[in-house]
Scaffold this active site. Sequence first.
Site, mmCIF file in Angstrom:
data_model
loop_
_atom_site.group_PDB
_atom_site.id
_atom_site.type_symbol
_atom_site.label_atom_id
_atom_site.label_comp_id
_atom_site.label_asym_id
_atom_site.label_seq_id
_atom_site.Cartn_x
_atom_site.Cartn_y
_atom_site.Cartn_z
ATOM 1 N N LYS A 11 0.819 -1.218 0.000
ATOM 2 C CA LYS A 11 0.000 0.000 0.000
ATOM 3 C C LYS A 11 0.858 1.275 0.000
ATOM 4 O O LYS A 11 2.074 1.226 0.259
ATOM 5 C CB LYS A 11 -0.931 -0.033 1.226
ATOM 6 C CG LYS A 11 -1.992 -1.149 1.153
ATOM 7 C CD LYS A 11 -2.955 -1.088 2.340
ATOM 8 C CE LYS A 11 -4.023 -2.159 2.236
ATOM 9 N NZ LYS A 11 -4.994 -2.097 3.366
ATOM 10 N N TYR A 51 -12.612 -1.874 -3.760
ATOM 11 C CA TYR A 51 -13.140 -1.887 -2.391
ATOM 12 C C TYR A 51 -14.670 -1.791 -2.352
ATOM 13 O O TYR A 51 -15.233 -1.451 -1.311
ATOM 14 C CB TYR A 51 -12.505 -0.774 -1.558
ATOM 15 C CG TYR A 51 -11.105 -1.120 -1.074
ATOM 16 C CD1 TYR A 51 -10.895 -2.204 -0.217
ATOM 17 C CD2 TYR A 51 -10.000 -0.374 -1.456
ATOM 18 C CE1 TYR A 51 -9.620 -2.537 0.231
ATOM 19 C CE2 TYR A 51 -8.706 -0.693 -1.001
ATOM 20 C CZ TYR A 51 -8.544 -1.775 -0.156
ATOM 21 O OH TYR A 51 -7.290 -2.107 0.295
ATOM 22 N N ASN A 114 -2.021 0.319 6.678
ATOM 23 C CA ASN A 114 -1.488 -0.916 7.267
ATOM 24 C C ASN A 114 -0.640 -1.732 6.290
ATOM 25 O O ASN A 114 -0.535 -2.948 6.396
ATOM 26 C CB ASN A 114 -2.614 -1.735 7.908
ATOM 27 C CG ASN A 114 -3.675 -2.136 6.913
ATOM 28 O OD1 ASN A 114 -3.566 -1.856 5.729
ATOM 29 N ND2 ASN A 114 -4.712 -2.805 7.393
ATOM 30 N N HIS A 117 -2.288 -5.370 1.555
ATOM 31 C CA HIS A 117 -3.579 -6.035 1.379
ATOM 32 C C HIS A 117 -3.304 -7.479 1.005
ATOM 33 O O HIS A 117 -2.338 -7.767 0.305
ATOM 34 C CB HIS A 117 -4.387 -5.384 0.251
ATOM 35 C CG HIS A 117 -5.489 -6.266 -0.265
ATOM 36 N ND1 HIS A 117 -6.707 -6.338 0.352
ATOM 37 C CD2 HIS A 117 -5.532 -7.165 -1.280
ATOM 38 C CE1 HIS A 117 -7.469 -7.237 -0.288
ATOM 39 N NE2 HIS A 117 -6.770 -7.738 -1.285
ATOM 40 N N GLU A 128 -9.621 -10.757 -7.628
ATOM 41 C CA GLU A 128 -8.699 -9.624 -7.469
ATOM 42 C C GLU A 128 -7.531 -9.709 -8.446
ATOM 43 O O GLU A 128 -7.084 -8.689 -8.986
ATOM 44 C CB GLU A 128 -8.222 -9.565 -6.014
ATOM 45 C CG GLU A 128 -9.369 -9.208 -5.061
ATOM 46 C CD GLU A 128 -9.020 -9.289 -3.576
ATOM 47 O OE1 GLU A 128 -9.913 -9.021 -2.750
ATOM 48 O OE2 GLU A 128 -7.861 -9.626 -3.241
HETATM 49 P P1 ATP Z 1 -7.093 -6.053 3.421
HETATM 50 O O1 ATP Z 1 -8.473 -6.291 2.846
HETATM 51 O O2 ATP Z 1 -6.503 -4.708 3.071
HETATM 52 O O3 ATP Z 1 -6.155 -7.174 3.189
HETATM 53 P P2 ATP Z 1 -8.146 -6.792 5.967
HETATM 54 O O4 ATP Z 1 -8.835 -7.895 5.249
HETATM 55 O O5 ATP Z 1 -7.267 -7.101 7.130
HETATM 56 O O6 ATP Z 1 -7.229 -5.963 4.996
HETATM 57 P P3 ATP Z 1 -10.663 -5.380 5.852
HETATM 58 O O7 ATP Z 1 -11.609 -5.489 6.978
HETATM 59 O O8 ATP Z 1 -10.922 -6.130 4.584
HETATM 60 O O9 ATP Z 1 -9.194 -5.711 6.406
HETATM 61 O O10 ATP Z 1 -10.515 -3.835 5.522
HETATM 62 C C1 ATP Z 1 -9.911 -3.409 4.313
HETATM 63 C C2 ATP Z 1 -8.984 -2.260 4.604
HETATM 64 O O11 ATP Z 1 -9.753 -1.149 5.046
HETATM 65 C C3 ATP Z 1 -7.972 -2.496 5.731
HETATM 66 O O12 ATP Z 1 -6.820 -3.179 5.317
HETATM 67 C C4 ATP Z 1 -7.659 -1.080 6.147
HETATM 68 O O13 ATP Z 1 -6.739 -0.457 5.243
HETATM 69 C C5 ATP Z 1 -9.019 -0.405 6.016
HETATM 70 N N1 ATP Z 1 -9.748 -0.424 7.289
HETATM 71 C C6 ATP Z 1 -10.328 -1.496 7.889
HETATM 72 N N2 ATP Z 1 -10.926 -1.157 9.036
HETATM 73 C C7 ATP Z 1 -10.729 0.181 9.168
HETATM 74 C C8 ATP Z 1 -11.113 1.159 10.136
HETATM 75 N N3 ATP Z 1 -11.836 0.819 11.217
HETATM 76 N N4 ATP Z 1 -10.722 2.434 9.931
HETATM 77 C C9 ATP Z 1 -10.010 2.798 8.843
HETATM 78 N N5 ATP Z 1 -9.628 1.939 7.874
HETATM 79 C C10 ATP Z 1 -9.984 0.650 8.037
HETATM 80 MG MG MG Z 2 -10.002 -7.611 3.468
#
Ligand code: ATP
Ligand code: MG
Length: 140
Positions: A11, A51, A114, A117, A128
Amino acid sequence: MAATRTFSIIKPDATRRNLTGAVTKMLEDAGLRVIASKRIQMTREQADGFYAVHKERPFFGELVEFMISGPVVVQVLEGEDAVARNRKVMGATNPADADEGTIRKAYAESIEANSVHGSDSEENAKIEIDFFFDEDEIVG
Ligand code: ATP
Ligand code: MG
């Protein structure tokens, strides 16, 4: 068990801090092979589409802004049980909850920024991968 594929994004928070190599090394050390990789500037349309499942979440707008705030590196990873293997080395979404030895523990700045992804299922991995790569870009 046969090798499977997953999809990864390094990211903007990580590319900005010149961590592409460091993150990729952690993926490789976890037994994943980068079989396709490209550095792109995601468009707003791509980020919205990618997303789309999170459209109703309160953080959706900010997440899209973040994902287009700088270049990302999209990758296809291959390995035994690639989806789970990648999720394990990524660590928890919130770096405060991430285990030692994970990418997010080492590098993530926040729950949003973070660093990586990773697909959450083989079905989504395929969707994806197809979203960002033509089959002839995946060279093994
Ligand atoms: P990813 O899909 O990026 O691999 P993930 O599966 O761990 O991560 P998801 O719940 O799918 O997390 O959320 C997608 C992304 O949205 C997260 O990686 C993060 O960048 C963002 N995100 C998730 N929760 C929050 C939150 N509470 N506040 C801000 N951003 C968030
Ligand atoms: Mg996810």
